[in-house]
Scaffold this motif. Structure first.
Motif, PDB file in Angstrom:
ATOM      1  N   LEU A 104       0.817  -0.782  -0.004  1.00 17.96           N
ATOM      2  CA  LEU A 104      -0.050  -0.752  -0.513  1.00 17.96           C
ATOM      3  C   LEU A 104       0.950   1.267  -0.012  1.00 17.96           C
ATOM      4  CD1 LEU A 104      -2.561  -1.395   2.777  1.00 17.96           C
ATOM      5  CD2 LEU A 104      -3.176  -0.974   0.684  1.00 17.96           C
ATOM      6  N   GLY A 105       0.681   2.375  -0.830  1.00 18.48           N
ATOM      7  CA  GLY A 105       1.379   3.940  -0.512  1.00 18.48           C
ATOM      8  C   GLY A 105       1.436   4.251  -1.422  1.00 18.48           C
ATOM      9  N   ASP A 180       2.146  -1.345   4.805  1.00 22.79           N
ATOM     10  CA  ASP A 180       2.147   0.207   4.682  1.00 22.79           C
ATOM     11  C   ASP A 180       2.404   1.353   5.743  1.00 22.79           C
ATOM     12  OD1 ASP A 180       0.325   2.466   4.035  1.00 22.79           O
ATOM     13  OD2 ASP A 180      -1.025   2.276   5.051  1.00 22.79           O
ATOM     14  N   PRO A 203      -6.417   2.173   5.360  1.00 24.38           N
ATOM     15  CA  PRO A 203      -5.690   3.598   4.226  1.00 24.38           C
ATOM     16  C   PRO A 203      -5.271   4.487   4.821  1.00 24.38           C
ATOM     17  CG  PRO A 203      -6.022   1.404   2.653  1.00 24.38           C
ATOM     18  CD  PRO A 203      -7.184   1.366   4.542  1.00 24.38           C
TER      19      PRO A 203
END
Length: 314
Positions: A104-105, A180, A203
């Protein structure tokens, strides 16, 4: 804390520290490995009341703190990778056969690039095992590891959850590991702490940019989230500094004698003033260390090596 001022943190350990007394429905266990300087705290939220008080879902949150993790190491802190692999192995039980790792990111924003960088360093095995089988590939005990970097909504126009759900529906992994970058309450935990949880992840929640939750309920398979805090809320730093100043002013006769408007304010009035100063200017600002480029690079190796130990090696 100051009135309605809210401290932003993704760490369950820090959320628990906001409560001075034992919190019903929340259990805390601490372990210390003095030789390797690795300190582990397990926060277990057991009830819905505990979850409401903590502001986090029911589940287990393991926090590994290592002061040396933020310093360069030729072996990329192999001892921390081994500890993370051990804790991860215990949390997932036997679900190793097919694992989807989600980075993620935003790889274009360094403090948010931890997830994509971890995926870059992973030993991906799914395609090799399916093409050649486990024996010819020398992966008799390894799991099928696949990975995806879904990006962020500004890059794709899609919710991250939508992308992950589509991949899960098509490839049908038995487990999802989401990596993340997180936000911390304390600067001392930046790049020195790893959190593992079996509750999935929201997130962007730590920086006030809430997206759809990624968990077993939303994608249909168990989700383990691994994160490292790379940013801290700027308002939190100012808040802590100003609180120390207020406390010192109330303790010091010399400060009381200075007079002026500030010297005549009550403790509550000083707090209200700090809150008004913080809110309009610092709510959207986050701070990260100046060496974050290099730090994220070797932290990603530390985490990816832990995943390789836990899954690719069987």
């Amino acid at each position: 804390m100051l009135g309605k001022f809210q401290v932003r943190t993704d760490l369950a350990l820090e959320a628990k520290e906001n409560f001075d007394a034992r919190l019903r429905g929340v259990n805390v266990e601490e372990e210390a490995d003095e030789e390797r300087e690795i300190y582990t705290t397990t926060v277990t939220i057991e009830t819905e009341n505990g979850a409401k008080a903590m502001g986090k879902p029911v589940g287990t949150y393991i926090t590994i703190e290592a002061p040396n993790m933020s310093t360069p190491d030729e072996d990329y802190h192999r001892e921390i990778s081994e500890e993370l692999a051990k804790r991860l192995d215990h949390m997932i039980g036997g679900r190793k056969d097919s694992v989807l790792v989600v980075g993620l990111g935003n790889r274009e924003v360094t403090p948010d690039a931890l997830g994509p960088d971890v995926v870059n360093n992973l030993q991906i095995t799914r395609h090799m095992i399916r093409e050649y089988g486990r024996m010819p590939a020398g992966m008799e005990a390894a799991g099928e590891i696949s990975a995806i970097v879904p990006g962020v909504m500004a890059q794709t126009g899609m919710e991250t959850l939508e992308i992950i759900r589509g991949v899960v529906d098509e490839t049908k992994p038995g487990l999802v590991i989401a990596i993340d970058a997180l936000a911390a309450r304390s600067t001392k935990r930046l790049n020195r702490t790893i959190q593992i949880t079996d509750t999935g992840i929201n997130p962007g929640s730590g920086v006030g940019n809430h997206r759809d939750a990624i968990n077993e309920e939303t994608i249909g398979v168990p989700v383990i989230a691994i994160g490292v805090p790379t940013v801290v809320d700027a308002a939190t730093i100012v808040n802590d500094t100003m609180e120390e100043l207020v406390a010192e002013m109330d303790r010091s006769d010399r400060m009381q004698m200075l007079g002026g408007t500030l010297g005549t304010l009550s403790y509550a009035e000083k707090h209200e003033m700090i809150q008004e100063l913080i809110s309009p200017h610092l709510n959207t600002m986050f701070v990260t260390p100046k060496d974050i480029d290099e730090t994220v690079k070797y932290l990603s190796y530390t985490i990816s090596e832990a995943l390789n130990i836990a899954f690719a090696a069987g």
